[in-house]
Write a protein that holds these residues in place. Structure first.
Motif, PDB file in Angstrom:
ATOM      1  N   SER A  18      -6.145   9.872  45.398  1.00  0.00           N
ATOM      2  CA  SER A  18      -5.644  10.555  44.283  1.00  0.00           C
ATOM      3  C   SER A  18      -7.237  10.877  43.856  1.00  0.00           C
ATOM      4  CB  SER A  18      -4.957   9.623  43.285  1.00  0.00           C
ATOM      5  OG  SER A  18      -5.737   8.625  42.883  1.00  0.00           O
ATOM      6  N   HIS A  58      -1.954  12.790  32.066  1.00  0.00           N
ATOM      7  CA  HIS A  58      -3.245  12.726  32.864  1.00  0.00           C
ATOM      8  C   HIS A  58      -4.610  13.578  32.458  1.00  0.00           C
ATOM      9  CE1 HIS A  58      -1.046  10.045  35.281  1.00  0.00           C
ATOM     10  NE2 HIS A  58      -0.323  10.805  35.818  1.00  0.00           N
ATOM     11  N   PRO A  90      -2.469  13.796  41.326  1.00  0.00           N
ATOM     12  CA  PRO A  90      -1.720  12.731  41.847  1.00  0.00           C
ATOM     13  C   PRO A  90      -2.182  12.842  43.423  1.00  0.00           C
ATOM     14  CG  PRO A  90      -0.426  14.827  41.648  1.00  0.00           C
ATOM     15  CD  PRO A  90      -1.632  14.953  40.699  1.00  0.00           C
ATOM     16  N   ASP A  91      -2.753  13.842  43.914  1.00  0.00           N
ATOM     17  CA  ASP A  91      -3.239  13.818  45.380  1.00  0.00           C
ATOM     18  C   ASP A  91      -4.260  14.720  45.330  1.00  0.00           C
ATOM     19  OD1 ASP A  91      -2.081  16.550  45.951  1.00  0.00           O
ATOM     20  OD2 ASP A  91      -0.105  15.543  45.727  1.00  0.00           O
ATOM     21  N   GLU A 118      -9.948   8.212  43.947  1.00  0.00           N
ATOM     22  CA  GLU A 118      -9.215   6.798  43.477  1.00  0.00           C
ATOM     23  C   GLU A 118      -8.282   6.486  44.560  1.00  0.00           C
ATOM     24  OE1 GLU A 118      -8.151   7.115  39.604  1.00  0.00           O
ATOM     25  OE2 GLU A 118     -10.230   7.102  38.894  1.00  0.00           O
ATOM     26  N   SER A 120      -4.624   5.255  44.449  1.00  0.00           N
ATOM     27  CA  SER A 120      -3.462   5.166  43.336  1.00  0.00           C
ATOM     28  C   SER A 120      -2.949   3.871  43.293  1.00  0.00           C
ATOM     29  CB  SER A 120      -2.512   6.098  43.649  1.00  0.00           C
ATOM     30  OG  SER A 120      -1.846   6.260  44.815  1.00  0.00           O
ATOM     31  N   ASP A 121      -2.719   2.996  44.464  1.00  0.00           N
ATOM     32  CA  ASP A 121      -2.182   1.760  44.473  1.00  0.00           C
ATOM     33  C   ASP A 121      -3.002   0.664  45.325  1.00  0.00           C
ATOM     34  OD1 ASP A 121      -0.400  -0.477  44.454  1.00  0.00           O
ATOM     35  OD2 ASP A 121       1.110   0.458  45.807  1.00  0.00           O
TER      36      ASP A 121
END
Length: 201
Positions: A18, A58, A90-91, A118, A120-121
């Motif tokens: 992301s 966001h 988101p991507d 980044e 994301s998880d």
């Protein structure tokens, strides 16, 4: 009871999935109100475009400023307004598409402050880094124990932390000069540290 306390560090690498696109609208005018109105119109358009690539939650303002601007001779010529925005995507595909559309639609009023990548998880990667940090701590403790003609006993205490950063930035998005829509993810390093106290036998 004799003990030895060591700090172990571990890391793992993972590809970011992301991005946060940081842009600003900048406008100049002879008066404060005119400069502010112009930059507000640009920001409204940026928001419209951004909402086609990500969710409204966001999109966040990062700073709104108005100041006197001067020419190359130092003469005051009017006012410059600036409104910064951070847009979470988101991507990386959405981030690239957002950049391409913003540069095409906003034009010279747009400033690109940067694109940060980044994970994301990061939970799974943090777990692997933590495991590596514990292995490192045990190896350090075994070495120190051997130097003192001892062996390791049971673990007395474990404290997470001890110098390693939870996440080390993997750098910034890399966009080709002629192809702003393409963002290369590269890798980000996730780090962990644990401080462990062992009994010495």
């Amino acid at each position: 009871m004799r003990t030895v306390t060591v700090t172990g560090q571990g890391s793992t690498r993972v590809a970011p999935d992301s991005a946060v696109v940081r842009v600003a609208a900048v406008q100049r005018a002879t008066g404060v109100a005119e400069a502010f109105a112009a930059v507000s119109a640009s920001v409204a358009r940026i928001g419209e475009i951004a909402r086609t690539h990500t969710e409204s939650r966001h999109i966040a303002s990062q700073g709104i400023n108005v100041w006197t601007w001067h020419d190359n001779q130092g003469e005051a010529r009017g006012f410059e307004a600036r409104h910064g925005l951070a847009i979470g995507c988101p991507d990386l595909t959405a981030a690239g598409a957002l950049l391409a559309e913003l540069t095409a639609q906003i034009g010279d009023a747009l400033q690109l402050d940067g694109v940060s990548l980044e994970v994301s998880d990061p939970v799974a990667a943090q777990g692997r880094a933590r495991e590596a940090a514990y292995v490192d701590a045990r190896e350090r403790a075994e070495h120190l124990a051997a130097l003192s003609d001892a062996t390791l006993g049971v673990v007395q205490q474990i404290v997470e932390g001890g110098g390693a950063q939870p996440m080390e930035s993997g750098g910034f998005a890399r966009a080709a000069a002629m192809d702003l829509a393409k963002i290369e993810p590269g890798e980000t390093q996730i780090g962990a540290g644990v401080t462990v106290t062992f009994e010495l036998l």
